[in-house]
Design a protein around this motif. Structure first.
Motif, PDB file in Angstrom:
ATOM      1  N   UNK A   1       0.819  -1.207   0.000  1.00 32.24           N
ATOM      2  CA  UNK A   1       0.000   0.000   0.000  1.00 32.24           C
ATOM      3  C   UNK A   1       0.857   1.263   0.000  1.00 32.24           C
ATOM      4  N   UNK A   2       2.122   1.113   0.366  1.00 36.07           N
ATOM      5  CA  UNK A   2       3.056   2.239   0.329  1.00 36.07           C
ATOM      6  C   UNK A   2       3.952   2.154  -0.900  1.00 36.07           C
ATOM      7  N   UNK A   3       4.563   0.979  -1.121  1.00 31.19           N
ATOM      8  CA  UNK A   3       5.572   0.850  -2.168  1.00 31.19           C
ATOM      9  C   UNK A   3       4.984   0.961  -3.571  1.00 31.19           C
ATOM     10  N   UNK A   4       3.831   0.332  -3.806  1.00 30.80           N
ATOM     11  CA  UNK A   4       3.262   0.358  -5.157  1.00 30.80           C
ATOM     12  C   UNK A   4       2.833   1.759  -5.583  1.00 30.80           C
ATOM     13  N   UNK A   5       2.068   2.514  -4.758  1.00 31.46           N
ATOM     14  CA  UNK A   5       1.766   3.903  -5.151  1.00 31.46           C
ATOM     15  C   UNK A   5       3.015   4.759  -5.317  1.00 31.46           C
ATOM     16  N   UNK A   6       4.002   4.551  -4.451  1.00 30.84           N
ATOM     17  CA  UNK A   6       5.239   5.319  -4.573  1.00 30.84           C
ATOM     18  C   UNK A   6       5.946   5.001  -5.886  1.00 30.84           C
ATOM     19  N   UNK A   7       5.980   3.721  -6.255  1.00 30.33           N
ATOM     20  CA  UNK A   7       6.617   3.315  -7.511  1.00 30.33           C
ATOM     21  C   UNK A   7       5.906   3.910  -8.714  1.00 30.33           C
TER      22      UNK A   7
ATOM     23  N   UNK B   1       9.134   5.616   5.546  1.00 33.46           N
ATOM     24  CA  UNK B   1       8.005   4.992   4.856  1.00 33.46           C
ATOM     25  C   UNK B   1       8.038   3.484   5.076  1.00 33.46           C
ATOM     26  N   UNK B   2       6.952   2.886   5.537  1.00 37.71           N
ATOM     27  CA  UNK B   2       6.915   1.434   5.771  1.00 37.71           C
ATOM     28  C   UNK B   2       6.628   0.667   4.490  1.00 37.71           C
ATOM     29  N   UNK B   3       7.611   0.586   3.590  1.00 33.70           N
ATOM     30  CA  UNK B   3       7.417  -0.073   2.304  1.00 33.70           C
ATOM     31  C   UNK B   3       8.097  -1.429   2.241  1.00 33.70           C
ATOM     32  N   UNK B   4       8.066  -2.030   1.046  1.00 29.70           N
ATOM     33  CA  UNK B   4       8.643  -3.362   0.853  1.00 29.70           C
ATOM     34  C   UNK B   4      10.153  -3.368   1.037  1.00 29.70           C
ATOM     35  N   UNK B   5      10.813  -2.347   0.535  1.00 28.97           N
ATOM     36  CA  UNK B   5      12.256  -2.287   0.681  1.00 28.97           C
ATOM     37  C   UNK B   5      12.667  -2.290   2.140  1.00 28.97           C
ATOM     38  N   UNK B   6      11.965  -1.531   2.955  1.00 31.60           N
ATOM     39  CA  UNK B   6      12.270  -1.491   4.378  1.00 31.60           C
ATOM     40  C   UNK B   6      11.940  -2.824   5.049  1.00 31.60           C
TER      41      UNK B   6
ATOM     42  N   UNK C   1      10.954   0.000 -13.052  1.00 31.26           N
ATOM     43  CA  UNK C   1       9.808  -0.366 -12.213  1.00 31.26           C
ATOM     44  C   UNK C   1      10.223  -1.371 -11.149  1.00 31.26           C
ATOM     45  N   UNK C   2      10.984  -2.370 -11.563  1.00 33.03           N
ATOM     46  CA  UNK C   2      11.442  -3.386 -10.618  1.00 33.03           C
ATOM     47  C   UNK C   2      12.368  -2.773  -9.575  1.00 33.03           C
ATOM     48  N   UNK C   3      13.254  -1.878 -10.015  1.00 25.87           N
ATOM     49  CA  UNK C   3      14.169  -1.229  -9.075  1.00 25.87           C
ATOM     50  C   UNK C   3      13.416  -0.361  -8.081  1.00 25.87           C
ATOM     51  N   UNK C   4      12.463   0.412  -8.559  1.00 22.92           N
ATOM     52  CA  UNK C   4      11.734   1.320  -7.686  1.00 22.92           C
ATOM     53  C   UNK C   4      10.859   0.567  -6.694  1.00 22.92           C
ATOM     54  N   UNK C   5      10.334  -0.594  -7.098  1.00 22.30           N
ATOM     55  CA  UNK C   5       9.446  -1.346  -6.221  1.00 22.30           C
ATOM     56  C   UNK C   5      10.178  -1.852  -4.986  1.00 22.30           C
ATOM     57  N   UNK C   6      11.421  -2.279  -5.165  1.00 26.03           N
ATOM     58  CA  UNK C   6      12.157  -2.844  -4.031  1.00 26.03           C
ATOM     59  C   UNK C   6      13.454  -2.111  -3.730  1.00 26.03           C
ATOM     60  N   UNK C   7      13.893  -1.262  -4.642  1.00 22.09           N
ATOM     61  CA  UNK C   7      15.206  -0.655  -4.467  1.00 22.09           C
ATOM     62  C   UNK C   7      15.206   0.672  -3.746  1.00 22.09           C
ATOM     63  N   UNK C   8      14.059   1.132  -3.275  1.00 21.51           N
ATOM     64  CA  UNK C   8      14.014   2.418  -2.585  1.00 21.51           C
ATOM     65  C   UNK C   8      14.226   2.300  -1.092  1.00 21.51           C
ATOM     66  N   UNK C   9      15.089   1.362  -0.667  1.00 23.82           N
ATOM     67  CA  UNK C   9      15.281   1.135   0.768  1.00 23.82           C
ATOM     68  C   UNK C   9      15.790   2.402   1.452  1.00 23.82           C
ATOM     69  N   UNK C  10      16.774   3.051   0.846  1.00 25.48           N
ATOM     70  CA  UNK C  10      17.356   4.245   1.472  1.00 25.48           C
ATOM     71  C   UNK C  10      16.330   5.369   1.525  1.00 25.48           C
ATOM     72  N   UNK C  11      15.604   5.563   0.422  1.00 25.03           N
ATOM     73  CA  UNK C  11      14.597   6.632   0.395  1.00 25.03           C
ATOM     74  C   UNK C  11      13.492   6.369   1.411  1.00 25.03           C
ATOM     75  N   UNK C  12      13.087   5.089   1.526  1.00 22.57           N
ATOM     76  CA  UNK C  12      12.054   4.760   2.510  1.00 22.57           C
ATOM     77  C   UNK C  12      12.544   5.013   3.931  1.00 22.57           C
ATOM     78  N   UNK C  13      13.826   4.810   4.172  1.00 22.39           N
ATOM     79  CA  UNK C  13      14.361   5.087   5.503  1.00 22.39           C
ATOM     80  C   UNK C  13      14.520   6.584   5.744  1.00 22.39           C
ATOM     81  N   UNK C  14      14.875   7.344   4.700  1.00 21.03           N
ATOM     82  CA  UNK C  14      14.998   8.793   4.851  1.00 21.03           C
ATOM     83  C   UNK C  14      13.660   9.412   5.222  1.00 21.03           C
ATOM     84  N   UNK C  15      12.583   8.935   4.587  1.00 16.27           N
ATOM     85  CA  UNK C  15      11.257   9.524   4.802  1.00 16.27           C
ATOM     86  C   UNK C  15      10.377   8.664   5.722  1.00 16.27           C
TER      87      UNK C  15
END
Length: 315
Positions: A96-102, A263-268, A247-261
């Motif tokens: 619900x967080x990672x997909x809209x963000x992607x 965000x409880x996403x898949x990467x985190x 798309x694949x990178x953004x779905x799971x590769x935003x670990x650093x961005x999710x930690x900066x902001x």
């Protein structure tokens, strides 16, 4: 077209099987017993044996593999050792967080990259081209986490236009969610837009040198009409390739961005699963992400065929 789709579906199924075998094997070859690895060195034998049963580690390798795959096909991804809840529920919650963000980041990336790439190709060697290429080089060179912190400092702490982090949840409404995802999406989109713009420019320059473009110009089309009607469509295939990878990178590769902001996403979730030694979460989520990559590549190949009929005939 049907035979093309069926052949790609066969390739997709084979890729999923191979990926599941590799991921399952990697978890099994971890030095020592996975249950002991997750419980730690001070765990009692009884607790380790209980966890082994919960993980399905008591049967033979083929039986355990089939049990895991069958559970995934039925929607049962197991139970998280750390959170004590079904992994499927965790994944749906984080999606619900990672997909809209992607999707938001992809939309911004396309909205910036395609006009910039077309402008640079149409004005090759001129001021507009040099300006666009300069900004794209800057976008590729600047780390996205540093840019994310600059965005938070300016628009959140200085101007107070957007929140600096956190996710309010969809119950708060669409507008608060979009506000919370705007800065992370921009931080993710700009480096990807820089890459897409450069690919679009190179592909369009190559296309503009083809014979059919010269024929179109000889028939009376202006330079802009030839670009819009013929060149852009034929130049999109390399762009679609990069877009599928992004798309694949953004779905799971935003670990650093999710930690900066925050965000409880898949990467985190993957990062937390690795640090907390929750192999059930890591194995299931990685398989889902690999499946997403394979499915996106399948969609991209179908888009190739729709854009360029020559690919269908070759297939």
């Amino acid at each position: 077209m049907l035979s093309f789709v069926l052949s790609r579906l066969g390739s997709l199924a084979l890729s999923l099987v191979v990926a599941s075998l590799v991921i399952f094997a990697v978890v099994q070859i971890i030095p020592g017993d996975p249950a002991t690895f997750m419980m730690g060195l001070n765990a009692t034998p009884a607790s380790v044996e209980t966890l082994r049963k919960a993980l399905g580690l008591t049967g033979s390798l083929p039986v355990r593999y089939l049990h895991w795959v069958g559970g995934m096909l039925s929607g049962d991804l197991g139970t998280s050792y750390t959170y004590r809840v079904p992994v499927a529920g965790l994944v749906l919650q984080r999606l619900q967080v990672s997909l809209p963000l992607t999707l938001f980041a992809l939309f911004l990336s396309l909205a910036l990259a395609l006009p910039a790439g077309i402008l640079a190709a149409a004005r090759r060697g001129r001021g507009a081209d040099l300006t666009v290429m300069g900004f794209t080089q800057l976008g590729i060179a600047v780390p996205n986490f540093w840019f994310a912190m600059l965005l938070a400092l300016l628009f959140a702490l200085k101007l107070h236009w957007l929140p600096a982090g956190g996710f309010p949840g969809w119950k708060a409404g669409v507008l608060p969610v979009l506000r919370s995802l705007t800065l992370p999406a921009i931080a993710l989109a700009l480096p990807q837009a820089a890459i897409l713009a450069r690919v679009m420019r190179s592909s369009l320059i190559d296309t503009l040198g083809q014979d059919f473009i010269r024929t179109a110009r000889a028939k009376g089309l202006s330079s802009g009409q030839a670009v819009r009607r013929h060149a852009v469509r034929n130049a999109l295939i390399p762009v679609l390739t990069i877009l599928g990878l992004q798309f694949s990178f953004l779905l799971a590769g935003g670990i650093i961005i999710e930690n900066v902001f925050y965000l409880p996403g898949l990467g985190r979730l993957i990062f937390q699963g690795i640090t907390q030694r929750d192999l059930i979460v890591v194995q299931s989520v990685v398989m889902l992400l690999v499946a997403a990559v394979i499915v996106v590549n399948f969609v991209v190949e179908i888009a190739y065929a729709l854009i360029d009929p020559r690919l269908r005939r070759q297939a």
